[in-house]
Design a protein around this motif. Structure first.
Motif, PDB file in Angstrom:
ATOM      1  N   ASP A  48       0.856  -1.257   0.252  1.00  0.00           N
ATOM      2  CA  ASP A  48      -0.120   0.150   0.063  1.00  0.00           C
ATOM      3  C   ASP A  48       0.786   1.295   0.013  1.00  0.00           C
ATOM      4  N   TRP A  49       0.687   2.188  -0.846  1.00  0.00           N
ATOM      5  CA  TRP A  49       1.542   3.262  -1.103  1.00  0.00           C
ATOM      6  C   TRP A  49       0.798   4.482  -0.298  1.00  0.00           C
ATOM      7  N   SER A  50       1.788   5.227  -0.374  1.00  0.00           N
ATOM      8  CA  SER A  50       1.052   6.816   0.457  1.00  0.00           C
ATOM      9  C   SER A  50       1.741   7.756  -0.351  1.00  0.00           C
ATOM     10  N   LEU A  51       1.049   8.958  -0.184  1.00  0.00           N
ATOM     11  CA  LEU A  51       1.448  10.203  -0.927  1.00  0.00           C
ATOM     12  C   LEU A  51       1.422  11.161   0.275  1.00  0.00           C
ATOM     13  N   GLN A  52       2.729  11.882   0.471  1.00  0.00           N
ATOM     14  CA  GLN A  52       2.927  12.913   1.318  1.00  0.00           C
ATOM     15  C   GLN A  52       3.493  14.306   0.840  1.00  0.00           C
ATOM     16  N   LYS A  53       3.030  15.193   1.698  1.00  0.00           N
ATOM     17  CA  LYS A  53       3.396  16.472   1.256  1.00  0.00           C
ATOM     18  C   LYS A  53       4.759  16.827   1.695  1.00  0.00           C
ATOM     19  N   ASN A  54       5.481  17.504   0.701  1.00  0.00           N
ATOM     20  CA  ASN A  54       6.998  17.962   1.056  1.00  0.00           C
ATOM     21  C   ASN A  54       6.822  19.387   1.464  1.00  0.00           C
ATOM     22  N   LEU A  55       7.302  19.656   2.666  1.00  0.00           N
ATOM     23  CA  LEU A  55       7.225  21.187   3.162  1.00  0.00           C
ATOM     24  C   LEU A  55       8.579  21.735   3.210  1.00  0.00           C
TER      25      LEU A  55
ATOM     26  N   LYS B 252       7.483  32.862   6.579  1.00  0.00           N
ATOM     27  CA  LYS B 252       6.386  32.289   6.497  1.00  0.00           C
ATOM     28  C   LYS B 252       6.121  30.969   7.172  1.00  0.00           C
ATOM     29  N   GLY B 253       7.165  30.453   7.778  1.00  0.00           N
ATOM     30  CA  GLY B 253       7.035  29.121   8.133  1.00  0.00           C
ATOM     31  C   GLY B 253       7.100  28.038   7.377  1.00  0.00           C
ATOM     32  N   PHE B 254       6.388  26.918   7.830  1.00  0.00           N
ATOM     33  CA  PHE B 254       6.573  25.903   6.677  1.00  0.00           C
ATOM     34  C   PHE B 254       5.585  26.100   5.681  1.00  0.00           C
ATOM     35  N   MET B 255       6.046  25.898   4.588  1.00  0.00           N
ATOM     36  CA  MET B 255       5.053  26.172   3.056  1.00  0.00           C
ATOM     37  C   MET B 255       5.159  24.720   2.359  1.00  0.00           C
ATOM     38  N   PHE B 256       4.097  24.417   1.725  1.00  0.00           N
ATOM     39  CA  PHE B 256       3.831  23.253   0.974  1.00  0.00           C
ATOM     40  C   PHE B 256       4.754  23.412  -0.388  1.00  0.00           C
ATOM     41  N   LYS B 257       5.633  22.531  -0.642  1.00  0.00           N
ATOM     42  CA  LYS B 257       6.566  22.373  -1.830  1.00  0.00           C
ATOM     43  C   LYS B 257       6.117  21.691  -2.912  1.00  0.00           C
ATOM     44  N   ASP B 258       5.845  20.446  -2.604  1.00  0.00           N
ATOM     45  CA  ASP B 258       5.409  19.250  -3.730  1.00  0.00           C
ATOM     46  C   ASP B 258       4.964  17.975  -3.184  1.00  0.00           C
ATOM     47  N   TRP B 259       4.764  17.084  -3.777  1.00  0.00           N
ATOM     48  CA  TRP B 259       4.501  15.829  -3.204  1.00  0.00           C
ATOM     49  C   TRP B 259       5.448  14.674  -3.436  1.00  0.00           C
TER      50      TRP B 259
END
Length: 159
Positions: A21-28, A34-41
């Protein structure tokens, strides 16, 4: 000892592997203002019985070797095209497995925002949790293979 090997994708043999089972996680990323910002997956795929061809840093032999457990890491995923073909035993009790005639493969396609240049990676194998064959095209900025030589798990499925 955990070891991550970047690149060397062309030295992997998927045909006899089992995908968990795979998972998709956010890269921050952290930005001071600004603190932590979303970068990509990031896509994580646990694999059992992955073939490692000669020439890969993990294989010092002149023949293919198999890793019992490892983790594929696709960083900066831009696109994923997953095709799942279920199989049935026909005739029942024969141990002969074929795709059902009346059921097309399930196709799951996702696109993600990413500004980074990507490479196309193609994997295939048996889905570990149901009788199905997986064909998967993944466009991502980078690839690495993670192996734990101490036998520990980092989201790895057990067979």
């Amino acid at each position: 000892m955990m070891k991550a090997i970047a690149n060397y994708f062309d030295y992997l043999f998927f045909t006899e592997c089992y995908l968990g089972d795979w998972s998709l996680q956010k890269n921050l990323v952290f930005q001071a203002e600004k603190g932590f910002m979303f970068k990509d997956w990031c896509l994580l795929i646990p694999i059992n019985n992955l073939g490692i061809l000669p020439g890969h840093p993990l294989n010092d032999r002149d023949e293919i070797i198999y890793l019992p457990k490892c983790l594929l890491i696709f960083d900066g995923v831009k696109k994923s095209l997953l095709q799942i073909t279920e199989y049935v035993e026909n005739p029942p009790g024969s141990n002969n497995f074929v795709p059902p005639n009346d059921q097309p493969p399930a196709v799951i396609e996702d696109s993600f925002a990413s500004d980074r240049p990507v490479t196309l990676f193609e994997i295939e194998g048996i889905y570990m949790h149901q009788l199905a064959w997986i064909d998967w095209e993944i466009e991502s900025a980078s690839f690495s293979l993670e192996v734990d030589f101490n036998g520990g798990d980092r989201s790895l499925s057990k067979t």
